[in-house]
Design a protein around this motif. Structure first.
Motif, PDB file in Angstrom:
ATOM      1  N   ALA A   1       0.828  -1.210   0.000  1.00  0.00           N
ATOM      2  CA  ALA A   1       0.000   0.000   0.000  1.00  0.00           C
ATOM      3  C   ALA A   1       0.863   1.262   0.000  1.00  0.00           C
ATOM      4  N   ARG A   2       0.389   2.276  -0.733  1.00  0.00           N
ATOM      5  CA  ARG A   2       0.969   3.624  -0.717  1.00  0.00           C
ATOM      6  C   ARG A   2      -0.185   4.572  -0.444  1.00  0.00           C
ATOM      7  N   TRP A   3      -0.436   4.849   0.831  1.00  0.00           N
ATOM      8  CA  TRP A   3      -1.593   5.647   1.225  1.00  0.00           C
ATOM      9  C   TRP A   3      -1.344   7.131   1.002  1.00  0.00           C
ATOM     10  N   ARG A   4      -2.368   7.799   0.466  1.00  0.00           N
ATOM     11  CA  ARG A   4      -2.321   9.250   0.229  1.00  0.00           C
ATOM     12  C   ARG A   4      -3.556   9.871   0.864  1.00  0.00           C
ATOM     13  N   LYS A   5      -3.327  10.853   1.725  1.00  0.00           N
ATOM     14  CA  LYS A   5      -4.428  11.538   2.408  1.00  0.00           C
ATOM     15  C   LYS A   5      -5.002  12.634   1.513  1.00  0.00           C
ATOM     16  N   SER A   6      -6.268  12.882   1.666  1.00  0.00           N
ATOM     17  CA  SER A   6      -6.926  13.932   0.909  1.00  0.00           C
ATOM     18  C   SER A   6      -6.225  15.269   1.115  1.00  0.00           C
ATOM     19  N   SER A   7      -6.128  16.056   0.072  1.00  0.00           N
ATOM     20  CA  SER A   7      -5.541  17.395   0.195  1.00  0.00           C
ATOM     21  C   SER A   7      -6.434  18.315   1.010  1.00  0.00           C
ATOM     22  N   HIS A   8      -7.688  17.914   1.237  1.00  0.00           N
ATOM     23  CA  HIS A   8      -8.618  18.710   2.042  1.00  0.00           C
ATOM     24  C   HIS A   8      -8.518  18.370   3.523  1.00  0.00           C
ATOM     25  N   SER A   9      -7.719  17.384   3.863  1.00  0.00           N
ATOM     26  CA  SER A   9      -7.566  16.961   5.240  1.00  0.00           C
ATOM     27  C   SER A   9      -6.749  17.991   6.007  1.00  0.00           C
ATOM     28  N   ASN A  10      -6.987  18.042   7.308  1.00  0.00           N
ATOM     29  CA  ASN A  10      -6.199  18.932   8.157  1.00  0.00           C
ATOM     30  C   ASN A  10      -5.807  18.173   9.421  1.00  0.00           C
ATOM     31  N   ASN A  11      -5.170  18.827  10.343  1.00  0.00           N
ATOM     32  CA  ASN A  11      -4.724  18.185  11.569  1.00  0.00           C
ATOM     33  C   ASN A  11      -5.772  18.227  12.674  1.00  0.00           C
TER      34      ASN A  11
ATOM     35  N   LYS B   1      -8.301   8.842  10.105  1.00  0.00           N
ATOM     36  CA  LYS B   1      -8.171   8.900  11.558  1.00  0.00           C
ATOM     37  C   LYS B   1      -7.882   7.538  12.165  1.00  0.00           C
ATOM     38  N   ASP B   2      -8.030   6.465  11.397  1.00  0.00           N
ATOM     39  CA  ASP B   2      -7.842   5.109  11.901  1.00  0.00           C
ATOM     40  C   ASP B   2      -6.991   4.302  10.913  1.00  0.00           C
ATOM     41  N   PRO B   3      -5.704   4.652  10.774  1.00  0.00           N
ATOM     42  CA  PRO B   3      -4.880   4.014   9.748  1.00  0.00           C
ATOM     43  C   PRO B   3      -4.670   2.514   9.941  1.00  0.00           C
ATOM     44  N   HIS B   4      -4.941   2.004  11.131  1.00  0.00           N
ATOM     45  CA  HIS B   4      -4.786   0.566  11.366  1.00  0.00           C
ATOM     46  C   HIS B   4      -6.134  -0.149  11.350  1.00  0.00           C
ATOM     47  N   GLY B   5      -7.187   0.595  11.022  1.00  0.00           N
ATOM     48  CA  GLY B   5      -8.528   0.023  10.978  1.00  0.00           C
ATOM     49  C   GLY B   5      -8.808  -0.644   9.645  1.00  0.00           C
ATOM     50  N   PRO B   6     -10.084  -0.900   9.384  1.00  0.00           N
ATOM     51  CA  PRO B   6     -10.459  -1.614   8.163  1.00  0.00           C
ATOM     52  C   PRO B   6     -10.171  -0.826   6.894  1.00  0.00           C
ATOM     53  N   VAL B   7      -9.977  -1.566   5.838  1.00  0.00           N
ATOM     54  CA  VAL B   7      -9.788  -1.005   4.499  1.00  0.00           C
ATOM     55  C   VAL B   7     -10.972  -1.450   3.660  1.00  0.00           C
ATOM     56  N   LEU B   8     -11.581  -0.511   2.968  1.00  0.00           N
ATOM     57  CA  LEU B   8     -12.674  -0.832   2.055  1.00  0.00           C
ATOM     58  C   LEU B   8     -12.112  -0.926   0.641  1.00  0.00           C
ATOM     59  N   ALA B   9     -12.624  -1.872  -0.116  1.00  0.00           N
ATOM     60  CA  ALA B   9     -12.150  -2.054  -1.491  1.00  0.00           C
ATOM     61  C   ALA B   9     -13.328  -1.963  -2.451  1.00  0.00           C
TER      62      ALA B   9
ATOM     63  N   ASP C   1     -13.096  14.731   8.662  1.00  0.00           N
ATOM     64  CA  ASP C   1     -13.676  13.516   8.086  1.00  0.00           C
ATOM     65  C   ASP C   1     -13.063  13.249   6.723  1.00  0.00           C
ATOM     66  N   CYS C   2     -11.889  12.656   6.704  1.00  0.00           N
ATOM     67  CA  CYS C   2     -11.196  12.424   5.442  1.00  0.00           C
ATOM     68  C   CYS C   2     -10.854  10.950   5.274  1.00  0.00           C
ATOM     69  N   ILE C   3     -10.618  10.612   4.038  1.00  0.00           N
ATOM     70  CA  ILE C   3     -10.180   9.259   3.722  1.00  0.00           C
ATOM     71  C   ILE C   3      -8.797   9.315   3.113  1.00  0.00           C
ATOM     72  N   GLU C   4      -8.154   8.162   3.092  1.00  0.00           N
ATOM     73  CA  GLU C   4      -6.904   7.999   2.376  1.00  0.00           C
ATOM     74  C   GLU C   4      -7.152   6.982   1.272  1.00  0.00           C
ATOM     75  N   VAL C   5      -6.499   7.187   0.143  1.00  0.00           N
ATOM     76  CA  VAL C   5      -6.612   6.242  -0.958  1.00  0.00           C
ATOM     77  C   VAL C   5      -5.264   5.557  -1.150  1.00  0.00           C
ATOM     78  N   ASP C   6      -5.319   4.336  -1.605  1.00  0.00           N
ATOM     79  CA  ASP C   6      -4.112   3.547  -1.838  1.00  0.00           C
ATOM     80  C   ASP C   6      -3.721   3.710  -3.304  1.00  0.00           C
ATOM     81  N   ASP C   7      -2.693   4.501  -3.551  1.00  0.00           N
ATOM     82  CA  ASP C   7      -2.262   4.753  -4.928  1.00  0.00           C
ATOM     83  C   ASP C   7      -1.696   3.509  -5.598  1.00  0.00           C
TER      84      ASP C   7
END
Length: 67
Positions: A8-18, A38-46, A22-28
């Motif tokens: 996986a190469r996760w990329r956070k939304s450019s609209h995300s902040n610290n 907010k839960d990088p070790h949680g479930p992954v949806l495909a 409510d943002c998602i990351e996509v696997d490039d």
């Protein structure tokens, strides 16, 4: 859907902040895979890449506003 084939190469939304928005990351590396930023070790949806792109376009168009 095929299982992912690349690390996986996760990329956070450019609209995300610290502030824990409510943002998602996509696997490039494996298109169609998303997770909660907010839960990088949680479930992954495909999703199929086509389905995920349609969802993102609908969100951008405001089709889920007020839901």
């Amino acid at each position: 859907m095929r299982p992912d084939t690349e690390p996986a190469r996760w990329r956070k939304s450019s609209h995300s902040n610290n502030d824990g928005g409510d943002c998602i990351e996509v696997d490039d590396a494996n298109p169609g895979r998303v997770r909660d930023s907010k839960d990088p070790h949680g479930p992954v949806l495909a999703f199929s890449p086509v389905a995920l792109n349609a969802f993102v376009r609908a969100v951008a168009a405001g089709e889920f506003d007020g839901v």
